[in-house]
Write an enzyme that holds these catalytic residues in place. Structure first.
Site, short mmCIF file in Angstrom:
data_model
loop_
_atom_site.label_atom_id
_atom_site.label_comp_id
_atom_site.label_asym_id
_atom_site.label_seq_id
_atom_site.Cartn_x
_atom_site.Cartn_y
_atom_site.Cartn_z
N HIS A 313 -18.56 39.68 4.61
CA HIS A 313 -19.33 38.46 4.46
C HIS A 313 -19.96 38.12 5.80
O HIS A 313 -19.36 38.35 6.84
CB HIS A 313 -18.42 37.31 4.01
N ASP A 371 -16.50 37.68 -4.79
CA ASP A 371 -16.94 38.56 -5.87
C ASP A 371 -15.98 39.70 -6.18
O ASP A 371 -16.16 40.42 -7.15
CB ASP A 371 -18.32 39.13 -5.54
N1 CMC Z 1 -18.47 48.11 2.89
C1 CMC Z 1 -18.52 48.93 3.98
N2 CMC Z 1 -18.95 48.55 5.19
C2 CMC Z 1 -19.35 47.28 5.33
C3 CMC Z 1 -19.32 46.36 4.26
C4 CMC Z 1 -18.87 46.82 3.01
N3 CMC Z 1 -18.83 46.00 1.94
N4 CMC Z 1 -19.79 45.17 4.67
C5 CMC Z 1 -20.09 45.33 5.97
N5 CMC Z 1 -19.81 46.61 6.37
C6 CMC Z 1 -19.95 47.17 7.73
C7 CMC Z 1 -21.42 47.40 8.11
O1 CMC Z 1 -21.81 48.71 7.77
C8 CMC Z 1 -21.39 47.17 9.59
O2 CMC Z 1 -20.81 48.32 10.20
P1 CMC Z 1 -21.30 48.81 11.68
O3 CMC Z 1 -20.97 47.66 12.60
O4 CMC Z 1 -20.51 50.03 11.94
O5 CMC Z 1 -22.77 49.08 11.57
C9 CMC Z 1 -20.37 46.04 9.77
O6 CMC Z 1 -19.48 46.17 8.63
C10 CMC Z 1 -20.98 44.66 9.80
O7 CMC Z 1 -21.74 44.50 8.60
P2 CMC Z 1 -23.17 43.82 8.52
O8 CMC Z 1 -23.96 44.53 7.48
O9 CMC Z 1 -23.76 43.69 9.90
O10 CMC Z 1 -22.78 42.38 8.03
P3 CMC Z 1 -23.75 41.36 7.37
O11 CMC Z 1 -23.26 40.03 7.77
O12 CMC Z 1 -25.19 41.66 7.67
O13 CMC Z 1 -23.55 41.64 5.81
C11 CMC Z 1 -22.82 41.48 3.58
C12 CMC Z 1 -22.76 40.87 4.99
C13 CMC Z 1 -22.14 40.52 2.60
C14 CMC Z 1 -24.28 41.65 3.13
C15 CMC Z 1 -22.10 42.83 3.61
O14 CMC Z 1 -20.76 42.67 4.04
C16 CMC Z 1 -22.15 43.54 2.27
O15 CMC Z 1 -23.16 44.18 1.93
N6 CMC Z 1 -21.05 43.42 1.43
C17 CMC Z 1 -21.06 44.00 0.13
C18 CMC Z 1 -21.84 43.12 -0.82
C19 CMC Z 1 -21.09 41.87 -1.17
O16 CMC Z 1 -19.92 41.89 -1.52
N7 CMC Z 1 -21.81 40.73 -1.13
C20 CMC Z 1 -21.27 39.45 -1.55
C21 CMC Z 1 -21.26 38.44 -0.46
S1 CMC Z 1 -20.25 37.05 -0.96
C22 CMC Z 1 -21.16 36.27 -2.13
C23 CMC Z 1 -22.10 35.28 -1.56
O17 CMC Z 1 -21.65 34.36 -0.83
O18 CMC Z 1 -23.31 35.42 -1.85
#
Ligand code: CMC
Length: 432
Positions: A313, A371
């Site tokens: 998240h 989720d």
């Molecule tokens: N599986 C594997 N790796 C992950 C995941 C995941 N679900 N989420 C983040 N990472 C990794 C990402 O690859 C990155 O790694 P590195 O630092 O090595 O490059 C690190 O963790 C930080 O992630 P980020 O993408 O910079 O984090 P963000 O804040 O931009 O993304 C997110 C947040 C929710 C989009 C992401 O965690 C994700 O895509 N999760 C899966 C989708 C999901 O469950 N979304 C629902 C969010 S909750 C509902 C809502 O409030 O809307």
């Protein structure tokens, strides 16, 4: 917001004069540096794609402490609201700032119940869609269409009109979501029955038919109501920011909410529970719990493009408090339906166990989000996967409208107009 004791000073290595910027404190959470005059003073913008360090507004509605894993609506912890208030009391709280007491609560429930019907014309609008259209495509259209039905009474600068729009949206959204579902099935729409609770009415409109009486199961009704409460608001997330930005032009509030619906659809936001259940199904089909290790290796491989859906998240760097409540709800629903041995639930628990011990997830502070379990609960209740984001839409509507109304009544509100760092061609002439 109040001025903090200190100020921020921005200095430049090229000898340009440094710039002082005011710092403001909220009631809790990080302070903010006021950069509004930065461009006028320095000719520079701040650069923050994805808003990693940008507070886009001041708000008194929802507070998240991502490190602690805390979520407050108007100061109340989500755990207490999920236990001691129902969804409509929570709506009242989000809209008005206080929980309703005694008669206020009864009056608000009655008010919402009196507005559940939608204009009969809506059915004809719906008929223009293919039966196999994704429900979120249908809902984006239906909510946008409400602006055509109620355009005359929505002067956004009139607080009374804003209140009426809020009531209509909260009351009609379950009816629209259920209509989108029934249309896909080819079944008759069920008119709302206003003596039922908000959640009970929704379950009946979804699963009832005119051919027999529908009896609401109180455990599922409670679970549905809790799902609504957990999703009601979540600070300045992508869809809420979309609603604020769209509404900042002074557009019709139903149109602004439709923009939020469109944004919520994406798999990185509201579509995550759908994506999560699909992921669980795929692991199950490929061999179930035995294949979890193999799947986790793919997740950790940056080149695979596979993510563990329902994990991670932007704000929570600890357990999402909603995920804990959702897991409890999941237990209650599966027990009620005699599905304690549901293979997807077992698989989800195993994935969670492994991820919480794995260095990749631990070092990145990736925890289950709301989720992770909501898809298992919704599917046990009988809601098809492609309707999951529709349920989220229904619940988040109150958050969107509360935030939109807060923005419009904020004397500091301006049309949202971000700037950019231009990296395209410099000026050139057309050669023909
Ligand atoms: N599986 C594997 N790796 C992950 C995941 C995941 N679900 N989420 C983040 N990472 C990794 C990402 O690859 C990155 O790694 P590195 O630092 O090595 O490059 C690190 O963790 C930080 O992630 P980020 O993408 O910079 O984090 P963000 O804040 O931009 O993304 C997110 C947040 C929710 C989009 C992401 O965690 C994700 O895509 N999760 C899966 C989708 C999901 O469950 N979304 C629902 C969010 S909750 C509902 C809502 O409030 O809307």
């Amino acid at each position: 917001m109040k001025l903090a004791d200190n100020k921020a000073t921005l200095s430049f290595s090229n000898g340009s004069p440094s710039i002082d910027m005011p710092v403001y404190s909220g009631n809790i959470g990080p302070d903010v540096i006021d950069v509004r005059k930065l461009y006028a003073d320095s000719g520079m913008f701040t650069y923050d794609p994805g808003y990693l360090s940008t507070a886009s507004c001041q708000s008194g509605i929802t507070f998240i402490d991502g490190d602690k894993g805390e979520l407050l609506y108007r100061g109340y912890p989500i755990e207490q609201l999920a236990d001691k208030a129902d969804f409509l009391d929570t709506c009242y709280l989000l809209l008005n700032g206080e929980l309703p007491v005694g008669q206020q609560s009864k009056d608000f429930h009655k008010l919402i119940n009196q507005h559940t019907m939608v204009n009969e014309q809506m059915q004809f609008f719906l008929r223009g869609f293919r039966r196999d259209a994704h429900p979120m495509a249908v809902l984006t259209g239906l909510v946008g269409a409400l602006s055509a039905f109620y355009h005359d009474s929505t002067d956004i600068n009139n607080p009374e009109h804003r209140h009426i729009a809020a009531i209509r949206l909260i009351a009609k959204m379950p009816t629209l979501v259920a209509m989108a579902y029934k249309y896909g099935l080819g079944q008759p729409y069920m008119y709302p029955q206003n003596n039922l609770s908000y959640a009970g009415n929704f379950l009946r409109m979804m699963f009832g038919t005119p051919c027999e009486e529908y009896v609401v199961n109180p455990v599922l009704e409670r679970a549905m109501d809790r799902i609504f409460t957990l999703h009601a608001d979540h600070e300045q997330n992508a869809s809420t920011s979309t609603v604020r930005l769209c509404g900042s032009s002074g557009t019709n509030p139903f149109a602004a909410i439709a923009a939020g619906v469109a944004c919520l659809w994406g798999p990185a936001h509201g579509g995550a529970n759908e994506a999560c259940l699909k992921m669980l199904g795929e692991i199950q089909d490929s061999g179930g719990v035995a294949k979890v290790g193999e799947f986790m290796e793919k997740v950790k491989d940056k080149n695979s493009g596979v993510k563990l859906m329902g994990f991670g998240h932007r704000v929570y760097k600890n357990y999402d408090p909603r995920a804990k409540l959702m897991q409890k709800t999941c237990d209650e629903v599966l027990k009620e339906l005699g599905l304690e041995n549901d293979p997807l639930f077992k698989l989800a628990k195993e994935l969670e166990r492994i991820a919480l011990e794995d260095e990749y997830f631990v070092s990145r502070k990736l925890y289950p989000n709301v989720d992770f379990y909501s898809g298992v609960v919704l599917s046990a209740i009988g809601i098809p996967v492609n309707m999951f984001t529709g349920i989220f839409t229904l619940a988040r509507t109150v958050g969107w409208i509360a935030q939109l109304n807060e923005m419009i009544s904020d004397p500091e509100y301006k049309i949202g107009r971000p700037r950019q760092l231009y990296t395209g061609s410099v000026r050139r002439n057309v050669q023909r």
